[in-house]
Design an enzyme around this catalytic site. Structure first.
Site, PDB file in Angstrom:
ATOM      1  CB  SER A 174      -0.932   0.124   1.125  1.00  0.00           C
ATOM      2  OG  SER A 174      -0.390   0.195   2.501  1.00  0.00           O
TER       3      SER A 174
ATOM      4  CE  LYS B  43      -2.893   1.957   5.111  1.00  0.00           C
ATOM      5  NZ  LYS B  43      -2.102   1.307   3.872  1.00  0.00           N
TER       6      LYS B  43
END
Length: 341
Positions: A235, A280
């Site tokens: 990611s 996040k």
């Protein structure tokens, strides 16, 4: 004397109860917001340019649930519970999962280097090693034959260099056809026969039931070194590519700002979706990020970008969430961004 013995017994029982609820693992995983880490100390391009601001990758913390953490997770914002089988592949151990995550990080870095050097017009050479098996779906044709970590090099004795080679060859077949698959596993070469089937997950196209990605190595000039330690998964690809590109080019993309983000990247510069986007957002906000790049999935409903917007609103952050579908989208946004006063 009896009273003293009872106290000892109750003490032991209490210790056992506390140990049980605190340390005994359950068949669940818990994910929580992780960290936003500056990439400049992690990525080093030989003779690279410095930056005034920061480009940051973002992470998600993941760990086995215990009875205590399972209960607490029900009441904690941005803590998510997952069944063990939703995280691990079939018959996959924690060690195998971690190995898979680290390999995905390595491949993500290779793709990030590739797109950054190409966009910066720097020297780059490719060496294609075959097709890396990311996962094998249970009860599918390849189940019990291929494993996560295998590298397919030939199909019906035809050389396979990229994932596109394997996909296009299999698409020319029909359900019931048998193919001979040659692959590397733990340094040994094996060949097995797989009978193809129509797969609902592929809109009834013919396939083996594997998730795959091109396995390649690259050499570049100037040299680049990435020390991501134990960070796993693909990611951070987008942010790695931006950091490498920023060190390769004279103009500073950050313009003195704190910029975070997430998203996979491939050698074509396409940004892919990831898990844990809300967590996040929290990590980036805590680190003082002013801008956050989120995968847009070409404007699809329930995309990473849409979920990131919801999380940003929930925590009432001033951080600007920016949708991106490609590496070029992110660079274009940063080039147009004014210098920080």
């Amino acid at each position: 004397m009896k009273s003293s013995s009872k106290r000892v017994i109750w003490f032991i029982v209490g210790v056992l109860i506390i140990f049980s609820i605190t340390f005994i693992p359950l068949p669940y995983y818990i994910t929580k917001p992780g960290l936003a880490e500056e990439l400049e100390p992690i990525v080093k391009v030989e003779g690279g340019y410095k930056e005034d601001g920061s480009l940051m990758l973002t992470t998600v913390r993941i760990g086995k649930a215990t009875p205590l953490s399972y209960v607490l997770a029900q009441f904690q914002d941005f803590s998510h519970l997952y069944k063990e089988e939703e995280i691990l592949g079939e018959n996959e151990s924690n060690e195998e999962y971690n190995t898979r995550q680290l390999h995905m990080m390595e491949m993500s870095q290779e793709s990030a280097i590739a797109i950054a050097y190409e966009k910066a017009d720097k020297d780059i050479e490719y060496k294609y090693d075959g097709v890396y098996v990311m996962a094998v779906a249970p009860d599918m044709p390849a189940d019990g034959i291929l494993k996560t970590g295998d590298v397919v090099t030939k199909v019906d004795n035809k050389l396979v260099k990229r994932s596109e080679d394997l996909i296009s060859y299999v698409e020319g077949k029909k359900a019931g056809d048998k193919v001979s698959v040659t692959f590397k596993r733990n340094g040994k070469v094996k060949t097995e026969t797989i009978t193809l089937e129509q797969l609902k997950v592929l809109n009834n196209r013919v396939g083996m039931g594997i998730s795959l990605v091109t396995d390649f190595d690259i050499s570049v000039d100037p040299k680049v070194k990435i020390n991501s330690e134990e960070i796993g998964g693909p990611s951070a690809g987008l942010m790695f590519s931006l950091e490498i590109y920023n060190q390769l080019t004279k103009d500073d993309l950050t313009k003195g700002r704190q910029i975070a983000g997430t998203g996979t990247i491939n050698e074509k510069g396409e940004v892919g979706e990831i898990g844990g986007i809300e967590q996040k957002i929290v990590a980036a906000d805590k680190a003082g990020a002013e801008i956050f790049f989120a995968p847009n999935n070409h404007g699809a409903k329930n995309s990473n970008y849409q979920n990131a917007l919801k999380a940003a609103k929930q925590i009432d952050t001033d951080m600007k969430v920016v949708p991106v579908d490609t590496f070029d989208d992110a660079v274009s946004y940063l080039n147009k961004m004014p210098e920080k006063e």
